[in-house]
Design a protein around this motif. Structure first.
Motif, mmCIF file in Angstrom:
data_model
loop_
_atom_site.group_PDB
_atom_site.id
_atom_site.type_symbol
_atom_site.label_atom_id
_atom_site.label_comp_id
_atom_site.label_asym_id
_atom_site.label_seq_id
_atom_site.Cartn_x
_atom_site.Cartn_y
_atom_site.Cartn_z
ATOM 1 N N SER A 155 -5.828 16.002 18.824
ATOM 2 C CA SER A 155 -4.577 15.764 18.090
ATOM 3 C C SER A 155 -4.774 16.046 16.596
ATOM 4 O O SER A 155 -5.899 16.063 16.104
ATOM 5 C CB SER A 155 -4.091 14.334 18.320
ATOM 6 N N ALA A 156 -3.637 16.221 15.909
ATOM 7 C CA ALA A 156 -3.709 16.603 14.488
ATOM 8 C C ALA A 156 -3.746 15.374 13.583
ATOM 9 O O ALA A 156 -3.271 14.310 13.950
ATOM 10 C CB ALA A 156 -2.499 17.461 14.146
ATOM 11 N N ASP A 157 -4.301 15.542 12.381
ATOM 12 C CA ASP A 157 -4.276 14.463 11.391
ATOM 13 C C ASP A 157 -2.882 14.360 10.791
ATOM 14 O O ASP A 157 -2.278 15.380 10.456
ATOM 15 C CB ASP A 157 -5.248 14.785 10.242
ATOM 16 N N PRO A 158 -2.347 13.164 10.621
ATOM 17 C CA PRO A 158 -1.037 13.048 9.978
ATOM 18 C C PRO A 158 -1.166 13.277 8.469
ATOM 19 O O PRO A 158 -2.217 12.983 7.886
ATOM 20 C CB PRO A 158 -0.631 11.603 10.269
ATOM 21 N N ALA A 159 -0.091 13.789 7.862
ATOM 22 C CA ALA A 159 -0.099 13.979 6.414
ATOM 23 C C ALA A 159 0.021 12.630 5.710
ATOM 24 O O ALA A 159 -0.532 12.419 4.644
ATOM 25 C CB ALA A 159 1.050 14.897 6.014
ATOM 26 N N SER A 160 0.766 11.716 6.328
ATOM 27 C CA SER A 160 0.936 10.397 5.723
ATOM 28 C C SER A 160 1.349 9.393 6.804
ATOM 29 O O SER A 160 1.619 9.776 7.950
ATOM 30 C CB SER A 160 2.017 10.440 4.645
ATOM 31 N N LEU A 161 1.441 8.126 6.399
ATOM 32 C CA LEU A 161 1.875 7.085 7.336
ATOM 33 C C LEU A 161 3.310 7.295 7.814
ATOM 34 O O LEU A 161 3.724 6.733 8.811
ATOM 35 C CB LEU A 161 1.813 5.714 6.640
ATOM 36 N N ASP A 162 4.064 8.110 7.042
ATOM 37 C CA ASP A 162 5.478 8.315 7.385
ATOM 38 C C ASP A 162 5.655 9.073 8.682
ATOM 39 O O ASP A 162 6.702 9.029 9.304
ATOM 40 C CB ASP A 162 6.197 9.110 6.280
ATOM 41 N N LYS A 163 4.650 9.839 9.049
ATOM 42 C CA LYS A 163 4.834 10.664 10.234
ATOM 43 C C LYS A 163 3.523 10.808 10.991
ATOM 44 O O LYS A 163 2.700 11.669 10.686
ATOM 45 C CB LYS A 163 5.363 12.037 9.818
ATOM 46 N N TYR A 175 -3.948 6.763 17.497
ATOM 47 C CA TYR A 175 -4.322 7.101 16.123
ATOM 48 C C TYR A 175 -4.842 5.852 15.414
ATOM 49 O O TYR A 175 -4.223 4.787 15.467
ATOM 50 C CB TYR A 175 -3.123 7.674 15.349
ATOM 51 N N ILE A 176 -5.982 5.994 14.750
ATOM 52 C CA ILE A 176 -6.530 4.900 13.935
ATOM 53 C C ILE A 176 -6.809 5.471 12.553
ATOM 54 O O ILE A 176 -7.538 6.463 12.427
ATOM 55 C CB ILE A 176 -7.847 4.352 14.535
ATOM 56 N N GLY A 177 -6.214 4.869 11.533
ATOM 57 C CA GLY A 177 -6.404 5.413 10.188
ATOM 58 C C GLY A 177 -6.638 4.328 9.160
ATOM 59 O O GLY A 177 -6.271 3.166 9.351
ATOM 60 N N GLN A 178 -7.259 4.742 8.075
ATOM 61 C CA GLN A 178 -7.520 3.811 6.981
ATOM 62 C C GLN A 178 -6.519 4.096 5.869
ATOM 63 O O GLN A 178 -6.369 5.243 5.446
ATOM 64 C CB GLN A 178 -8.945 4.030 6.506
ATOM 65 N N VAL A 179 -5.842 3.068 5.407
ATOM 66 C CA VAL A 179 -4.798 3.244 4.403
ATOM 67 C C VAL A 179 -5.443 3.245 3.025
ATOM 68 O O VAL A 179 -6.286 2.398 2.729
ATOM 69 C CB VAL A 179 -3.756 2.111 4.512
ATOM 70 N N GLN A 180 -4.998 4.190 2.194
ATOM 71 C CA GLN A 180 -5.629 4.319 0.864
ATOM 72 C C GLN A 180 -5.116 3.268 -0.099
ATOM 73 O O GLN A 180 -3.955 2.919 -0.054
ATOM 74 C CB GLN A 180 -5.342 5.712 0.302
ATOM 75 N N ALA A 210 0.848 -1.197 0.000
ATOM 76 C CA ALA A 210 0.000 0.000 0.000
ATOM 77 C C ALA A 210 0.879 1.240 0.000
ATOM 78 O O ALA A 210 2.063 1.179 0.346
ATOM 79 C CB ALA A 210 -0.903 0.003 1.225
ATOM 80 N N GLY A 211 0.331 2.358 -0.378
ATOM 81 C CA GLY A 211 1.052 3.617 -0.344
ATOM 82 C C GLY A 211 1.070 4.164 1.077
ATOM 83 O O GLY A 211 0.792 3.442 2.034
ATOM 84 N N SER A 212 1.387 5.447 1.207
ATOM 85 C CA SER A 212 1.485 5.981 2.563
ATOM 86 C C SER A 212 0.348 6.952 2.894
ATOM 87 O O SER A 212 0.354 7.619 3.896
ATOM 88 C CB SER A 212 2.838 6.653 2.758
ATOM 89 N N LYS A 213 -0.650 6.980 1.988
ATOM 90 C CA LYS A 213 -1.771 7.885 2.255
ATOM 91 C C LYS A 213 -2.705 7.279 3.294
ATOM 92 O O LYS A 213 -3.027 6.082 3.232
ATOM 93 C CB LYS A 213 -2.553 8.134 0.958
ATOM 94 N N VAL A 214 -3.145 8.095 4.208
ATOM 95 C CA VAL A 214 -3.980 7.557 5.282
ATOM 96 C C VAL A 214 -5.075 8.569 5.636
ATOM 97 O O VAL A 214 -4.840 9.768 5.598
ATOM 98 C CB VAL A 214 -3.090 7.224 6.508
ATOM 99 N N THR A 215 -6.270 8.066 5.900
ATOM 100 C CA THR A 215 -7.310 8.973 6.390
ATOM 101 C C THR A 215 -7.719 8.543 7.792
ATOM 102 O O THR A 215 -7.789 7.354 8.103
ATOM 103 C CB THR A 215 -8.576 8.952 5.502
#
Ligand code: GLC
Ligand code: CA
Length: 602
Positions: free
Chosen positions: A580-588, A597-602, A567-572
């Motif tokens: 807390s803030a939303d991360p820009a990507s899975l990298d950080k 943090y719980i996110g869905q990977v694009q 998968a890429g590093s995009k996450v929602t």
């Protein structure tokens, strides 16, 4: 390092996910699950229902402490009835009721004097039937506690048994001669075995001049499971409740059903310096090898499971479930409790390995969660962090400053792991362990025997905190245990009106578990496995986006970088710690103190 794991379960689950996904589509359309029509439920609906327990959210109610309906200060069945809408709103699939059978209440219901009735303090059989019907109407199943290791000493079986050595019930319990007994001297107990509740497990009975065995209180004589009549009696009892519409049982203290027939002494546990360890009751600590987790329990569980599987209610189709109180030393012992496909035992033996680590230790959680994901074959885990026998979560995991954040972390592990989840009333509002401060106030007898080292279990059994009325809305009378001072702040009324409360967090996690197919059933794989501060994992299921979860086990901010194979590093964001803030990507991914943090990977 991102984990890679080939799961033996994947194949079976990818078939199941299709059915589940269809069910979710149907669910999200209507908001709430619809009852299957008793006449011709569709294949999908039936399959889904039969599997309900695999992703179940189960709520333990300690009935004495949940809601009092008649002002006697003791919670009751009608009180639970009044609170069903609350439970539905919270999102639970099933309630497990601690024992409500007639009982002298020495062990507050775990000493049963009649298995086929309701104690008048809690209501009547008619109240019970109504509660089951009302719960089912809201798609909430009712699970009963079942105590098979022992009865109350006031149960008719034991009254008969102790009446004479030739009574037909004599052999229903474990009677043995004393050591060195003479006509005038009772001799010593048969061996060194101890009750979990302090001192010898053998009680002398003058009338018939023998000792009987009790793993728990003196008033809880152990049944003799070598006697086939005991098996038959419990098959009847189980049938009695299944016919009334219960959806299964939690088998109490099940690992203590059998003892070593040779009555061999148990070993004495020593500390590192070779000194005997002494427990809270002042007795030497024993190794428990002759009275706990003996293999005899397995055929009994196979028999009970077969008995239970014969029942299925037309009004509420779905498999009945057997849950086990299975405190075991490791995953290898736990896996045995599931039985085999040919000879199944428990569907859901409790995994106490994860929830009772009792320390925010990332490596320990990672290892135990990985065990439960990779070492139980096709079976379903049942995670649990709390119950009526242990200090609540705050006392075992809290740091006093960030308790609510820590409770968020643990709830995230509970609901975002694969399998069924069990929690204890009041966890969802952060109820605090509130033990008695004076010996004379103690209600649980072990708190008297063990005072002050062991204060008993009253502290985790205080009344549910509903609102800001007197007695937190639990009773109009005098509550059987005092209402903790924290009730003024930690209560349902206040937390329901706050979108950032712990209650709201529980509700969101449960909703996600029920409506997001990946969270409902995806495999668990640990991520970033060298990290000692943050626990991260991903959930994956064929045909749906992966979900990543990170929980910070420290009071300092942390940053993690995750990677999901393929998968890429995009996450929602699906859910994160309030503020807390939303991360820009899975990298950080930045996490605050005990942040989630719980996110869905694009
Ligand atoms: C289980 C129950 C506990 C009870 C004991 C004896 O451990 O959870 O409350 O005291 O069994 O029945
Ligand atoms: Ca009452």
């Amino acid at each position: 390092m991102p984990g890679t794991k080939s799961s033996p379960k994947s194949f079976a689950r990818s078939i199941a996910v299709v059915a589940l996904f269809l069910a979710f589509v149907a669910l999200s359309a209507g908001g709430q699950p619809q009852p299957a029509k008793p006449t011709a439920p569709s294949a999908t609906a039936t399959a889904d229902r039969r599997d309900w327990w695999k992703n179940a959210v189960i709520y333990e109610i300690y009935p004495r402490s949940f809601q009092d309906s008649n002002g006697d200060g003791i919670g009751d069945l009608n009180g639970i009835d009044e609170r069903l809408d609350y439970l539905k709103d919270l999102g639970v699939d099933a309630i497990w009721l601690s024992p409500v059978y007639p009982s002298p209440l020495v062990d507050f219901g775990y000493d049963i004097s009649d298995y086929e009735a309701i104690d008048p303090k809690y209501g009547t059989l008619a109240d019970f039937d109504r509660l089951v019907a009302q719960a089912n109407k809201r798609h909430i199943r009712v699970i009963m506690d079942m105590v098979m290791n022992h009865t109350s000493d006031k149960h008719k079986w034991f009254i008969e048994s102790r009446s004479s050595r030739s009574n037909p019930y004599r052999d229903w319990f474990v009677w043995r001669d004393g050591k060195g007994e003479t006509a005038t001297n009772k001799g010593a107990p048969p061996n060194n075995w101890q009750s979990y509740f302090g001192h010898s497990a053998w009680q002398w009975d003058e009338k018939t001049r023998q000792y009987y065995y009790h793993k728990f209180y003196i008033q809880q004589p152990d049944l003799n499971w070598d006697n086939p009549k005991v098996h038959d009696a419990f098959k009847d009892v189980v049938g009695f409740w299944l016919k009334r519409g219960v959806s299964g049982f939690r088998f109490d203290a099940i690992t203590t059903l059998y003892e070593d027939p040779h009555l061999t002494d148990e070993g004495i546990v020593k500390d590192e310096d070779g000194n005997r360890k002494i427990n809270a009751y002042g007795d030497p600590q024993l190794d428990d090898t002759k009275t706990n987790n003996l293999p005899g329990v397995h055929p009994v569980m196979q028999e009970m499971r077969a008995t239970m599987d014969k029942f299925n209610s037309p009004a509420f189709p779905g498999t009945r479930v057997l849950i086990g109180e299975t405190y075991l030393p490791n995953i290898g012992e736990l896996v045995k409790q599931y039985g085999t496909p040919d000879k199944p035992e428990f569907q859901l033996p409790m995994d106490t390995q994860v929830g009772f680590i009792n320390k925010l230790d990332v490596a320990a959680f990672r290892a135990k969660l990985n065990d439960v994901e990779t070492k139980i074959g096709d079976n379903t885990p049942l995670l649990v962090f709390d119950n009526h026998d242990n200090p609540r979560i705050d006392a075992r995991y809290g740091d006093g400053m960030h308790n609510v954040d820590i409770e968020r972390v643990l709830a995230t592990i509970l609901f975002l792991s694969r399998g069924a989840a069990l929690f204890y009333y009041g966890d969802e509002i952060g109820m605090k362990t509130t033990p008695p401060t004076r010996k004379e106030d103690v209600k649980d007898p072990i708190g008297v025997t063990g005072w002050p080292k062991e204060k008993g279990r009253d502290g985790e059994r205080t009344p549910m905190q509903w609102d800001v009325r007197p007695n937190a809305g639990f009773t109009k009378g005098i509550p059987w245990l005092p209402i903790p001072p924290s009730a003024a702040k930690d209560n349902v009324e206040i937390e329901k009106s706050n979108a950032n409360s712990l209650f709201a967090w529980y509700q969101r996690l449960i909703r996600m578990k029920k409506t997001n197919p990946t969270v409902a059933q995806g495999d668990n794989t640990m991520l970033d496995t060298a990290n000692t501060k943050v626990l991260s994992w991903m959930r994956q299921t064929p045909g749906a986006p992966a979900v990543v979860v990170s929980v910070n086990f420290t009071a300092d901010p942390q940053t993690v970088s995750l990677s999901v194979p393929g998968a890429g590093s995009k996450v929602t964001t699906l859910l994160k710690t309030p503020g807390s803030a939303d991360p820009a990507s899975l990298d950080k991914i930045n996490l605050g103190p005990f942040g989630v943090y719980i996110g869905q990977v694009q």
